[in-house]
Scaffold this motif. Structure first.
Motif, PDB file in Angstrom:
ATOM      1  N   ASN A  32       0.845  -1.189   0.000  1.00  0.00           N
ATOM      2  CA  ASN A  32       0.000   0.000   0.000  1.00  0.00           C
ATOM      3  C   ASN A  32       0.885   1.247   0.000  1.00  0.00           C
ATOM      4  OD1 ASN A  32      -2.340  -1.571  -0.037  1.00  0.00           O
ATOM      5  ND2 ASN A  32      -2.258  -1.827   2.175  1.00  0.00           N
ATOM      6  N   ASP A  33       0.777   2.057   1.037  1.00  0.00           N
ATOM      7  CA  ASP A  33       1.582   3.266   1.088  1.00  0.00           C
ATOM      8  C   ASP A  33       3.073   2.938   1.221  1.00  0.00           C
ATOM      9  OD1 ASP A  33      -0.750   5.243   3.111  1.00  0.00           O
ATOM     10  OD2 ASP A  33      -0.838   4.485   1.061  1.00  0.00           O
ATOM     11  N   MET A  34       3.888   3.729   0.565  1.00  0.00           N
ATOM     12  CA  MET A  34       5.342   3.652   0.706  1.00  0.00           C
ATOM     13  C   MET A  34       5.851   5.061   0.987  1.00  0.00           C
ATOM     14  SD  MET A  34       6.353   1.041  -2.392  1.00  0.00           S
ATOM     15  CE  MET A  34       7.778   0.297  -1.566  1.00  0.00           C
ATOM     16  N   GLY A  35       6.940   5.145   1.730  1.00  0.00           N
ATOM     17  CA  GLY A  35       7.426   6.469   2.059  1.00  0.00           C
ATOM     18  C   GLY A  35       8.898   6.481   2.414  1.00  0.00           C
ATOM     19  N   TRP A  36       9.416   7.688   2.455  1.00  0.00           N
ATOM     20  CA  TRP A  36      10.785   7.926   2.890  1.00  0.00           C
ATOM     21  C   TRP A  36      10.764   8.863   4.093  1.00  0.00           C
ATOM     22  CZ3 TRP A  36      15.034   5.497   1.048  1.00  0.00           C
ATOM     23  CH2 TRP A  36      14.905   4.834  -0.175  1.00  0.00           C
ATOM     24  N   TYR A  37      11.540   8.494   5.094  1.00  0.00           N
ATOM     25  CA  TYR A  37      11.721   9.301   6.292  1.00  0.00           C
ATOM     26  C   TYR A  37      13.208   9.599   6.425  1.00  0.00           C
ATOM     27  CZ  TYR A  37       6.993   7.956   7.796  1.00  0.00           C
ATOM     28  OH  TYR A  37       5.642   7.781   7.876  1.00  0.00           O
ATOM     29  N   ARG A  38      13.518  10.575   7.254  1.00  0.00           N
ATOM     30  CA  ARG A  38      14.925  10.838   7.536  1.00  0.00           C
ATOM     31  C   ARG A  38      15.094  11.181   9.005  1.00  0.00           C
ATOM     32  NH1 ARG A  38      15.789  16.427   4.005  1.00  0.00           N
ATOM     33  NH2 ARG A  38      14.571  17.822   5.357  1.00  0.00           N
ATOM     34  N   GLN A  39      16.305  10.925   9.466  1.00  0.00           N
ATOM     35  CA  GLN A  39      16.585  11.158  10.877  1.00  0.00           C
ATOM     36  C   GLN A  39      18.002  11.668  11.056  1.00  0.00           C
ATOM     37  OE1 GLN A  39      16.040   7.738  13.443  1.00  0.00           O
ATOM     38  NE2 GLN A  39      15.569   9.046  15.191  1.00  0.00           N
ATOM     39  N   VAL A  40      18.110  12.738  11.799  1.00  0.00           N
ATOM     40  CA  VAL A  40      19.396  13.277  12.208  1.00  0.00           C
ATOM     41  C   VAL A  40      19.637  12.828  13.642  1.00  0.00           C
ATOM     42  CG1 VAL A  40      20.715  15.383  12.630  1.00  0.00           C
ATOM     43  CG2 VAL A  40      19.156  15.250  10.670  1.00  0.00           C
TER      44      VAL A  40
END
Length: 123
Positions: A32-40
């Protein structure tokens, strides 16, 4: 067993471009949904961009007009094109997907994370 494997991170100068890829594998019935996250380091993980199975996209304000998310459903892969990169884009980027999985006699639907890929933008 479902796996999300990311690739494409690296070191780039400000103004440069990168393309991240995230391929899902395993006993997948649907994604279903796909996404990109980021973390510092020391900060919360934040959503960068997401895309539904139908192709509807959503972007964080900080990346609108610079990043593009797209997917290849035949390859179970989601991409993130990063253009006009800035030093503040430096982070570990994680792929996320909601995947319906086939088991012996039942199915489950869960969110999965990739291992993360480092993007470093030098000034």
């Amino acid at each position: 067993q479902v796996q999300l494997v990311e690739s494409g991170g690296g070191l780039v100068q400000a103004g440069g471009s990168l393309r991240l890829s995230c391929a899902a594998s395993g006993s997948i019935l649907s994604i279903n949904d796909m996404g990109w996250y980021r973390q510092v380091s020391g900060k919360q993980r934040e959503l960068v961009a997401s895309i539904t199975s139908g192709g509807t996209t959503n972007y964080a304000d900080s990346v609108k007009g610079r990043f593009t998310i797209f997917r290849d459903n035949a390859k179970n892969t989601v991409y993130l094109q990063l253009n006009s990169l800035k030093p503040e884009d430096t982070a570990v980027y994680y792929c996320n997907a909601k995947i319906t999985t086939l088991h012996t006699d039942y199915i489950t639907s869960n969110y999965y994370w990739g291992q993360g890929t480092q993007v470093t933008v030098s000034s």
